[in-house]
Design an enzyme around this catalytic site. Structure first.
Site, mmCIF file in Angstrom:
data_model
loop_
_atom_site.group_PDB
_atom_site.id
_atom_site.type_symbol
_atom_site.label_atom_id
_atom_site.label_comp_id
_atom_site.label_asym_id
_atom_site.label_seq_id
_atom_site.Cartn_x
_atom_site.Cartn_y
_atom_site.Cartn_z
ATOM 1 N N LYS A 9 32.397 -31.430 -51.507
ATOM 2 C CA LYS A 9 31.417 -32.553 -51.799
ATOM 3 C C LYS A 9 32.102 -33.285 -53.017
ATOM 4 C CE LYS A 9 26.874 -32.807 -50.611
ATOM 5 N NZ LYS A 9 26.592 -32.422 -49.386
HETATM 6 N N1 GLU Z 1 26.384 -34.058 -46.288
HETATM 7 C C1 GLU Z 1 25.681 -33.426 -45.380
HETATM 8 C C2 GLU Z 1 25.462 -32.194 -45.770
HETATM 9 O O1 GLU Z 1 25.266 -31.812 -46.790
HETATM 10 C C3 GLU Z 1 26.974 -33.376 -44.122
HETATM 11 C C4 GLU Z 1 28.304 -33.158 -44.497
HETATM 12 C C5 GLU Z 1 29.261 -33.351 -43.464
HETATM 13 O O2 GLU Z 1 29.046 -33.661 -42.266
HETATM 14 O O3 GLU Z 1 30.560 -33.023 -43.863
HETATM 15 O O4 GLU Z 1 25.450 -31.240 -45.021
#
Ligand code: GLU
Length: 466
Positions: free
Chosen positions: A138
């Site tokens: 993240k």
């Molecule tokens: N931000 C989204 C989540 O928290 C998607 C992450 C992604 O598609 O890699 O799951």
């Protein structure tokens, strides 16, 4: 079957987050600061409790308790008036035992390292639960994107990409949208990466990010994927809980991408979204709010405030009517519904909110929306919680499909995307239910168990280098 929730006044005084957390010996071993109210400590604690139940090996527990890499960058961006502003960005790579690091980029004024670490950790759990071959990551920038002009946002996205370019890649770490970012920002990131990266002769370097616009390799069905996944899980779990979708009353906290898509899809299935709240206000309409019209209004106005007076409140189908009455946030939580969907930020449901919520089921569309103390109150009140790592995994599942399409130079039609998404979500829900039956635990613990069993097996087979 859940029983009807008890009234707030019938709950026992709740313990604080710190009391509930306990202090796992792993925290001392790894030198965690003694701060049980910290989101990262809380998140890891939930994992360690589930790990204890299945006797997960100590070495796997300590590996998972800390991220592999924490990258922090500071970089200047030229503003429209000619002055330069310095920004702080993060990319946390939690674990890559199952595959490349994967997870969103958040642009928000409250982004801090510990939150990003927690969210990266949750991505590891989520990917493992839904069995996509990715690890967890993240990132984000501490910024309010609403304060920037489109040009400033573009320069910010491109400069951040150059700052982390050596640490991302289509086979190494693949960012995606999250709170405050969107497909356009992914297009700028892909374009910057393709232009500056040494791997720009690879088959498709723009696979470095997912959630891209269709024109530059995005997947059909990606934009609605997280909301669709929430609905897929609700549909799979509700017959077990005994609630029919038709005429089911729903309230939604947060009406960005995830909340609005969940609302629109549920409305089209015949449910009634009777209350919505966001950072600008809250609205109630017992006949059902027209989520299609509200989503259009929010996209143009930045929030739902004033929607009830707008000319756009014309029903576009499903179970909805026009207008609504502005209500306070407390009244929003107290609105009686079958399903409450928190789709905003982390830790919004604390003891106070948990005592007010008047729902049979909570479907966690946001990451970590409930604090441990809030969770305890909800459990005491018999409110069933569909946990976030299950409920909101639809986004990363379709990100995986986008990556597969980019890698293999094919395009799936939306029917194929929806069908495969549903299969992944249903299987993950069944895995969670099976773990609940086997270990007689709540669904959150069961979802972690189902994720940890898979990672534990992978470490057993792979071993640990050297
Ligand atoms: N931000 C989204 C989540 O928290 C998607 C992450 C992604 O598609 O890699 O799951």
């Amino acid at each position: 079957m859940t029983t009807a929730p008890t009234k707030p006044s019938e709950t026992k005084p709740a313990a604080t987050d710190a009391q509930l957390l306990g202090w796992d010996p792993v925290f001392d071993e790894l030198g965690f600061p003694q701060d049980p109210d910290n989101l990262y400590t809380q998140t890891v604690s939930t994992m360690l409790k589930s790990a204890e139940i299945i006797n997960l090996r100590h070495r796997v527990k300590i590996i998972l308790a800390q991220p592999k890499n924490e990258i922090m960058v500071h970089f200047p961006v030229k503003m429209d008036d000619g002055h330069h502003r310095l920004f702080k960005g993060y990319r946390v790579q939690h674990n890559n035992a199952l595959g490349p690091y994967k997870g969103g980029l958040r642009f928000h004024s409250d982004v801090h390292l510990d939150d990003v670490k927690s969210l990266a950790f949750l991505m590891t759990m989520k990917c493992s639960l839904v069995r996509v071959p990715f690890g967890g990551g993240k990132g984000g920038i501490k910024v309010n994107p609403r304060e920037l002009s489109p040009d400033e946002l573009m320069r910010l996205s491109r400069r951040f990409t150059s700052a982390i370019a050596a640490n991302i890649g289509p086979d190494y770490d693949i960012p995606a949208p999250d709170v405050g970012t969107n497909a356009q920002i992914m297009a700028w990131i892909a374009d910057t990466y393709v232009n500056i990266s040494a791997s720009n002769r690879d088959v498709n370097p723009s696979a470095v990010v997912t959630g891209k616009p269709l024109e530059v390799g995005g997947s059909l069905g990606r934009e609605k994927a997280t909301g669709q996944g929430v609905v897929d899980v609700i549909k799979e779990m509700l017959p077990e809980i005994g609630i029919p979708i038709k005429d089911m009353r729903v309230s939604i906290l947060g009406f960005g991408n995830v909340g609005s898509w969940a609302g629109k899809i549920l409305q089209d299935l015949g449910a009634r979204v009777i209350a919505v709240a966001d950072h600008t206000g809250a609205l109630r309409n017992d006949e059902g709010i027209d989520c299609h019209a509200m989503a259009d209004y929010c996209a143009r106005n930045g929030g739902l405030a004033g929607f009830e007076k707008s000319a756009e409140t014309t029903a576009t189908g499903g179970n909805a009517s026009t207008g609504g009455t502005p209500i306070s946030l407390d009244e929003f939580y107290e609105t009686p519904v079958e399903v409450f969907i928190p789709a905003a930020l982390e830790q919004m449901i604390k003891e106070r909110e948990a005592a007010m919520i008047n729902a049979k089921v909570i479907a966690e569309a946001a990451n970590a929306p409930i604090t441990p103390a809030g969770d305890r109150v909800l459990q005491q009140r018999g409110i069933e919680i569909l946990p976030a790592i299950l409920c909101n995994a639809g986004g990363v599942v379709v990100s995986y499909f986008e990556w597969v399409q980019n890698k293999s130079c094919v395009t799936w039609d939306v029917e194929q995307v929806d069908k495969e998404l549903n299969r992944h979500m249903v299987m993950a829900a069944r895995r969670t239910n099976l773990a609940r039956q086997r270990y007689q635990c709540d669904l959150r613990t069961a979802s972690y168990i189902a994720a940890l069993e898979h990672i534990g097996k992978v470490y057993t087979v792979r071993g640990i280098f050297p």
